[in-house]
Design a protein around this motif. Structure first.
Motif, PDB file in Angstrom:
ATOM      1  N   GLU A 171      42.830   4.531  37.636  1.00 59.87           N
ATOM      2  CA  GLU A 171      43.985   5.178  38.423  1.00 59.87           C
ATOM      3  C   GLU A 171      44.497   5.175  37.279  1.00 59.87           C
ATOM      4  O   GLU A 171      45.374   6.451  38.080  1.00 59.87           O
ATOM      5  CB  GLU A 171      44.022   4.188  39.268  1.00 59.87           C
ATOM      6  CG  GLU A 171      45.353   4.526  40.661  1.00 59.87           C
ATOM      7  CD  GLU A 171      45.388   3.727  40.753  1.00 59.87           C
ATOM      8  OE1 GLU A 171      46.838   4.165  42.084  1.00 59.87           O
ATOM      9  OE2 GLU A 171      45.696   2.589  40.697  1.00 59.87           O
ATOM     10  N   ALA A 172      44.945   4.833  36.167  1.00 56.56           N
ATOM     11  CA  ALA A 172      46.119   5.190  35.519  1.00 56.56           C
ATOM     12  C   ALA A 172      45.953   6.939  34.707  1.00 56.56           C
ATOM     13  O   ALA A 172      46.945   7.332  34.891  1.00 56.56           O
ATOM     14  CB  ALA A 172      46.509   4.331  34.394  1.00 56.56           C
ATOM     15  N   LEU A 173      44.815   7.012  34.511  1.00 60.79           N
ATOM     16  CA  LEU A 173      44.306   8.746  33.662  1.00 60.79           C
ATOM     17  C   LEU A 173      44.610   9.205  35.325  1.00 60.79           C
ATOM     18  O   LEU A 173      44.929  10.552  34.772  1.00 60.79           O
ATOM     19  CB  LEU A 173      42.371   8.221  33.636  1.00 60.79           C
ATOM     20  CG  LEU A 173      42.658   9.716  32.958  1.00 60.79           C
ATOM     21  CD1 LEU A 173      41.326   9.208  32.032  1.00 60.79           C
ATOM     22  CD2 LEU A 173      42.559  10.711  33.852  1.00 60.79           C
TER      23      LEU A 173
ATOM     24  N   SER B  19      44.312   6.280  28.942  1.00 61.15           N
ATOM     25  CA  SER B  19      44.287   5.853  29.479  1.00 61.15           C
ATOM     26  C   SER B  19      42.955   5.780  30.844  1.00 61.15           C
ATOM     27  O   SER B  19      42.391   6.766  29.741  1.00 61.15           O
ATOM     28  CB  SER B  19      45.833   6.281  30.710  1.00 61.15           C
ATOM     29  OG  SER B  19      45.503   7.874  30.978  1.00 61.15           O
ATOM     30  N   ALA B  20      42.705   5.121  31.343  1.00 59.89           N
ATOM     31  CA  ALA B  20      41.251   5.179  32.282  1.00 59.89           C
ATOM     32  C   ALA B  20      41.701   4.689  34.307  1.00 59.89           C
ATOM     33  O   ALA B  20      42.362   4.986  33.864  1.00 59.89           O
ATOM     34  CB  ALA B  20      40.515   3.974  32.073  1.00 59.89           C
TER      35      ALA B  20
ATOM     36  N   LYS C 231      46.682   8.917  37.696  1.00 58.84           N
ATOM     37  CA  LYS C 231      48.350   8.931  37.314  1.00 58.84           C
ATOM     38  C   LYS C 231      49.335   9.533  36.793  1.00 58.84           C
ATOM     39  O   LYS C 231      49.879  10.680  36.559  1.00 58.84           O
ATOM     40  CB  LYS C 231      49.202   7.967  38.188  1.00 58.84           C
ATOM     41  CG  LYS C 231      49.024   6.977  38.909  1.00 58.84           C
ATOM     42  CD  LYS C 231      49.350   5.901  38.487  1.00 58.84           C
ATOM     43  CE  LYS C 231      49.399   4.986  40.578  1.00 58.84           C
ATOM     44  NZ  LYS C 231      49.641   3.603  40.858  1.00 58.84           N
ATOM     45  N   ALA C 232      48.817   9.747  35.218  1.00 56.28           N
ATOM     46  CA  ALA C 232      49.270  10.500  34.069  1.00 56.28           C
ATOM     47  C   ALA C 232      48.671  11.832  34.089  1.00 56.28           C
ATOM     48  O   ALA C 232      49.574  12.747  34.178  1.00 56.28           O
ATOM     49  CB  ALA C 232      48.874   9.830  32.577  1.00 56.28           C
ATOM     50  N   ARG C 233      47.360  12.265  34.390  1.00 54.97           N
ATOM     51  CA  ARG C 233      46.983  12.941  34.910  1.00 54.97           C
ATOM     52  C   ARG C 233      47.935  14.017  35.931  1.00 54.97           C
ATOM     53  O   ARG C 233      48.247  15.399  35.066  1.00 54.97           O
ATOM     54  CB  ARG C 233      46.001  13.711  35.255  1.00 54.97           C
ATOM     55  CG  ARG C 233      44.999  14.968  35.392  1.00 54.97           C
ATOM     56  CD  ARG C 233      43.733  15.032  35.727  1.00 54.97           C
ATOM     57  NE  ARG C 233      44.220  14.239  37.331  1.00 54.97           N
ATOM     58  CZ  ARG C 233      42.610  14.434  37.753  1.00 54.97           C
ATOM     59  NH1 ARG C 233      41.301  14.090  36.736  1.00 54.97           N
ATOM     60  NH2 ARG C 233      42.822  14.144  38.826  1.00 54.97           N
TER      61      ARG C 233
ATOM     62  N   GLU D 283      40.710   4.992  40.809  1.00 49.51           N
ATOM     63  CA  GLU D 283      40.025   4.014  39.895  1.00 49.51           C
ATOM     64  C   GLU D 283      38.454   3.795  39.541  1.00 49.51           C
ATOM     65  O   GLU D 283      38.259   3.668  38.655  1.00 49.51           O
ATOM     66  CB  GLU D 283      40.645   2.732  40.505  1.00 49.51           C
ATOM     67  CG  GLU D 283      40.113   1.530  39.676  1.00 49.51           C
ATOM     68  CD  GLU D 283      41.303   1.583  38.602  1.00 49.51           C
ATOM     69  OE1 GLU D 283      40.188   0.564  37.570  1.00 49.51           O
ATOM     70  OE2 GLU D 283      41.934   2.078  38.320  1.00 49.51           O
TER      71      GLU D 283
ATOM     72  N   ILE E  84      47.570  12.094  29.271  1.00 54.23           N
ATOM     73  CA  ILE E  84      46.843  11.055  29.628  1.00 54.23           C
ATOM     74  C   ILE E  84      46.718  10.127  28.091  1.00 54.23           C
ATOM     75  O   ILE E  84      46.334   8.164  28.493  1.00 54.23           O
ATOM     76  CB  ILE E  84      45.233  11.978  30.147  1.00 54.23           C
ATOM     77  CG1 ILE E  84      45.612  12.173  30.752  1.00 54.23           C
ATOM     78  CG2 ILE E  84      43.909  11.154  29.429  1.00 54.23           C
ATOM     79  CD1 ILE E  84      44.274  13.432  31.553  1.00 54.23           C
TER      80      ILE E  84
ATOM     81  N   GLY F 163      38.960   9.215  37.732  1.00 56.58           N
ATOM     82  CA  GLY F 163      39.577   8.300  36.567  1.00 56.58           C
ATOM     83  C   GLY F 163      38.547   8.505  35.477  1.00 56.58           C
ATOM     84  O   GLY F 163      37.847   9.360  34.629  1.00 56.58           O
TER      85      GLY F 163
END
Length: 674
Positions: free
Chosen positions: A134-136, A131-132, A138-140, A509, A128, A513
Motif C-alpha cells: 500500500e505504501a508504494l 516502498s512496497a 500511496k507514494a505513486r 497492499e 516510490i 502494490g
C-alpha cells in the motif's frame, strides 16, 4: 485458427505491422524498411494535433478549421438519448443542424487533444523508492498528483494526466488542450448505424453507417482548429498503407501466466455470467413500453458489445494452442533474462499477488451497486471528504487535475430513468449476494434486511439526485451539506464508503502494490531482451498503428475488403436488426448503391479506437474505425495479423449520406472548405 508460427513475437516485440505505438516512439525506421516510406516528424505532429479523445471511451478527429469532429454514431448515441424525450427521439430520427445555432450541447462530453508528452519515469520511480504494498501505491499516487498539478496550472483549458505504461515500467505526463463544450452537429438514424445489430457485431461484411459529427466550442464560439485532417471522399484502395490514430482502451498482452490463469478461471467466467443475466433483464424490461425501449437502447448496446467481447476473450484463453503460444512467450523471456540479477524473480512475486487477488476477488468486485444515482451519491460523498485533504493524499479520481472533469460529469444535466436505475441496482446487488454469500459481512452491509429489489425501489424512488440543481447544492455545500442530507441514496453511499476504502486498501497492499513493483522489473527485462520493439499495452492514451487495406482468407476463400450500399439493400429483411433506415428506403433512387460503405484493414486496434480516423499517407481521412472482426477479439491478448481485421465506415459513404440520404449542404461545404 490463429497461425501461431508467424503472428506474435514474445511479449510485445512487434512482428510485421503489429503495435499500438506512442507518438514519441513511432517505429519510423521499421516502417520505412517494410514500406519504403514512413511519416516524418511534421506529419506525425499534424496528425497528433488533429486527433481527439472523447470522454466516454471513444476517439475522434478534427476535420475542419472550425472545430468540426468526426467520430462514430455509437460514440454520440448517449448524447442523442440524453437530448431526446418521448415526443422527440433523436436516436430514431437522427439529427441534422442546418445552422450552427441549431447545434446542441452533449451532456458530460469533453474533447481533448494531446499537446505534449513528457517522460516523468525517474520522478515517479524516485518517489516510490523502496516502498512496497500500500505504501508504494500511496507514494505513486502522490507523485502523480503533484506532477499533474504542476504540469497544468490552467485547469480551465488544459488537463494533465500521468499515463502508466508497461504496468509501471514507464510513466509519461500527457498534456491535453481540452474543450468542455461539445455539441452534436449531424447524426444519421440509429437504424443506419445499428443495421445488423448484435448478430453482425464483431463480424464482417458489415453495412453500418457508423459516423457522426460533433463540434468543439469555447466561450460560446466554435474553436479554431487549423491543424485538422484533410477530408476526402475517395474510396479505399486494396493494399494501400493506412494509419489508425486514437486511444485504444485496454489490452493485456504483457500479463504473466498466473495472470492469464486468473482471467481464464476467475474473472472471465464471472463477467460472462453476470453480463449475460444483465442482458436478459434489460431485454425483458425494454419490452414493457416504447419509452423503456428508447431509454434502454444505448445501455443494451453497451452490454451486448461487452458480452460479445467477453465471449471472444473467453474463447481465446480456452484455446490450447493460443495458451501454448502465451506460455512459450513467457518461457522465452525467462530464458533471455537468466543472469539478469537486477530484476530478481518478478514472476514469483506476481504469482503471490495473484493468489491474494483470487482470495479477495468477490469482495473487491462487489463493493457497491451500479446505477447513475448511486454513482452521483458516492461521488458527492467522497468529494466532500477528499477535497479537504492535501492533493497528494486524495484518491486519484479526486486530485486537482481530475476534479474539473469530475465536476462537469456530475453536474451536467442529463436524464435519469428510474426503471433503468432500479434494474441496475437490483441486478448488481443480487450478484453481490450470490457471489459473496448471504452471510458475508459485506452482503449484510449492502442489503441489511432488505431484498435487492426492495432496496433498489426504496433508494431510487426516494432520491432527488436526478435533479442537477440538487447535486450542485451538495457539491457546493461540501461536507456540511452531505452530513445534513437526508437523501436515502446519500445516506446509503455514506454507509458503504468506509468498507469500500477498506477493501481498496487491502487490494493495494496485497495486489496492486506487489504487481506494480514486479511489472516494473518485467519491463526492464523486456527492454533488455527485445529492445525498442516492445510497445506498451493500451491505456486509453493516444497511440498510432499502421497497416494495409485488405481482407483475409476464411475457409479457403478471400473475404472482400469492402461492402457497398447495394449489399445493405440485399441483406435487408424488413425486421430488426436487418430493417433499413427509413431514409434509405425513401431516397433509394438517388443512392449510388455501388458506392463503398464499410471496409477492413490489417491494423492493431482495440476498444477505445471507436471513432479513430483511418488516415492515408497524405494525411487525409478515408474512414472512421468502429469495430473489429471476430478474430480481432483476441487482440486483447495477442495480435493476429493474418486474420484479425479492423472495420471502418468509409468517408465515401459519409459523403454520399451527406449529399442524398441525410442532406447537409452546409456541412459538406465546410468539409470541402468552400
Amino acid at each position: 485458427m490463429l497461425l501461431l508460427g508467424s503472428v506474435v513475437l514474445p511479449f510485445g516485440a512487434a512482428s510485421a505491422d503489429e503495435g499500438m505505438w506512442t507518438f514519441d516512439a513511432f517505429p519510423a525506421a521499421k516502417m520505412k524498411r517494410d514500406y519504403g516510406w514512413a511519416p516524418d516528424q511534421a506529419w506525425l505532429d499534424r496528425v497528433r494535433a488533429a486527433s481527439v479523445r472523447l470522454t466516454g471511451g471513444c476517439s475522434a478527429s478534427f476535420v475542419s478549421g472550425s472545430g468540426l469532429i468526426l467520430t462514430n454514431h455509437h460514440c454520440v448515441a448517449s448524447c442523442l438519448e440524453d437530448l431526446s424525450s418521448s415526443g422527440s427521439d433523436l436516436l430514431a430520427t437522427g439529427f441534422i443542424a442546418q445552422a450552427r445555432t441549431e447545434e446542441r450541447k452533449c451532456p458530460g462530453q469533453q474533447a481533448e487533444v494531446v499537446t505534449a508528452i513528457t517522460d516523468v519515469t525517474p520522478r515517479v520511480k524516485a518517489a516510490i523508492g523502496a516502498s512496497a504494498g500500500e505504501a508504494l501505491v500511496k507514494a505513486r499516487t502522490a507523485a502523480i498528483a503533484d506532477l499533474e498539478k504542476q504540469g497544468c496550472l490552467d485547469t480551465a483549458t488544459t488537463r494533465c494526466q500521468v499515463v502508466t505504461l508497461y504496468g509501471g515500467g514507464q510513466y509519461k505526463l500527457y498534456t491535453y488542450r481540452k474543450y468542455s463544450d461539445v455539441r452534436i452537429v449531424w447524426a444519421p438514424e440509429a437504424a443506419a448505424e445499428t443495421f445488423g445489430g448484435d448478430p453482425d457485431n464483431y463480424n464482417f461484411p458489415r453495412y453500418a453507417l457508423d459516423a457522426s459529427f460533433l463540434r468543439a466550442y469555447e466561450n460560446g464560439q466554435p474553436v479554431a482548429t487549423p491543424q485538422h485532417l484533410t477530408w476526402t471522399a475517395r474510396e479505399p484502395k486494396k493494399g494501400e498503407a493506412i494509419f489508425v490514430v486514437g486511444n485504444p482502451g485496454s489490452t493485456q498482452r504483457l500479463l504473466t501466466q498466473s495472470q492469464f490463469a486468473y482471467q481464464r478461471e476467475v474473472n472471465l467466467p464471472i463477467t460472462l455470467a453476470t453480463q449475460s443475466e444483465l442482458r436478459g433483464r434489460l431485454i425483458t424490461a425494454m419490452r414493457q413500453s416504447p419509452d423503456h425501449a428508447r431509454e434502454g437502447e444505448t445501455t443494451l448496446y453497451g452490454v451486448e458489445n461487452n458480452l460479445k467481447r467477453t465471449i471472444g476473450r473467453t474463447k481465446a484463453l480456452g484455446d490450447p494452442q493460443f495458451n501454448a503460444m502465451l506460455a512459450r512467450n513467457e518461457a522465452d523471456l525467462r530464458s533471455r533474462s537468466v543472469g539478469n540479477a537486477a530484476i530478481g524473480d518478478p514472476w514469483t512475486d506476481i504469482d503471490k499477488a495473484v493468489t491474494a487477488q483470487r482470495q479477495i476477488d468477490a469482495e473487491y468486485r462487489f463493493t457497491e451497486p451500479q446505477g447513475d444515482l448511486f454513482d452521483y451519491a458516492l461521488t458527492l460523498v467522497r468529494a466532500a471528504d477528499e477535497r479537504s485533504k492535501p492533493n497528494g493524499e486524495r484518491l486519484p479520481a479526486y486530485s486537482d487535475s481530475a476534479l474539473p472533469l469530475l465536476e462537469k460529469t456530475l453536474l451536467d444535466e442529463r436524464p435519469v430513468y428510474p426503471w433503468l436505475d432500479s434494474l441496475m441496482m437490483e441486478w448488481s446487488l443480487s450478484k453481490a449476494r450470490e457471489y459473496l454469500g448471504v452471510d458475508h459481512p459485506q452482503t449484510r452491509l449492502l442489503l441489511g434486511k432488505e431484498s435487492p429489489e426492495g432496496l433498489a425501489r426504496r433508494l431510487v424512488s426516494g432520491s432527488s439526485l436526478a435533479d442537477a440543481k440538487v447535486r450542485k447544492a451538495l457539491w457546493d455545500g461540501g461536507a456540511a451539506a452531505i452530513a445534513a442530507s437526508k437523501d436515502p441514496m446519500i445516506l446509503y453511499a455514506r454507509a458503504l464508503d468506509a468498507n469500500e476504502r477498506r477493501v481498496q486498501k487491502l487490494y493495494d497492499e496485497r495486489v496492486d502494490g506487489p504487481i506494480t513493483a514486479a511489472r516494473a522489473k518485467l519491463a526492464d527485462a523486456r527492454f533488455a531482451a527485445y529492445g525498442a520493439s516492445v510497445y506498451p499495452d493500451a491505456t486509453f492514451s493516444l497511440r498510432i498503428t499502421y497497416g494495409k487495406v485488405g481482407g483475409w482468407i476464411e475457409n479457403g476463400r478471400e473475404v472482400d475488403y469492402r461492402t457497398t450500399f447495394r449489399g445493405a439493400f440485399d441483406r435487408a429483411t424488413g425486421a430488426k436488426p436487418f430493417a433499413l433506415a427509413p431514409a434509405y428506403l425513401a431516397r433509394r433512387q438517388r443512392i449510388d448503391e455501388g458506392g463503398a460503405l464499410d471496409f477492413v484493414y490489417a491494423a492493431d486496434t482495440i476498444g477505445g479506437n471507436s471513432g479513430s480516423p483511418v488516415i492515408d499517407r497524405d494525411g487525409a481521412v478515408i474512414g472512421a474505425n468502429f469495430d473489429r472482426n471476430i478474430h480481432g477479439l483476441r487482440n486483447d491478448f495477442a495480435y493476429d495479423i493474418d486474420k484479425a481485421r479492423s472495420i471502418a465506415v468509409s468517408t465515401a459513404a459519409v459523403e454520399q449520406a451527406l449529399k442524398v440520404i441525410y442532406p447537409a449542404p452546409t456541412l459538406l461545404a465546410e468539409l470541402h472548405a468552400k
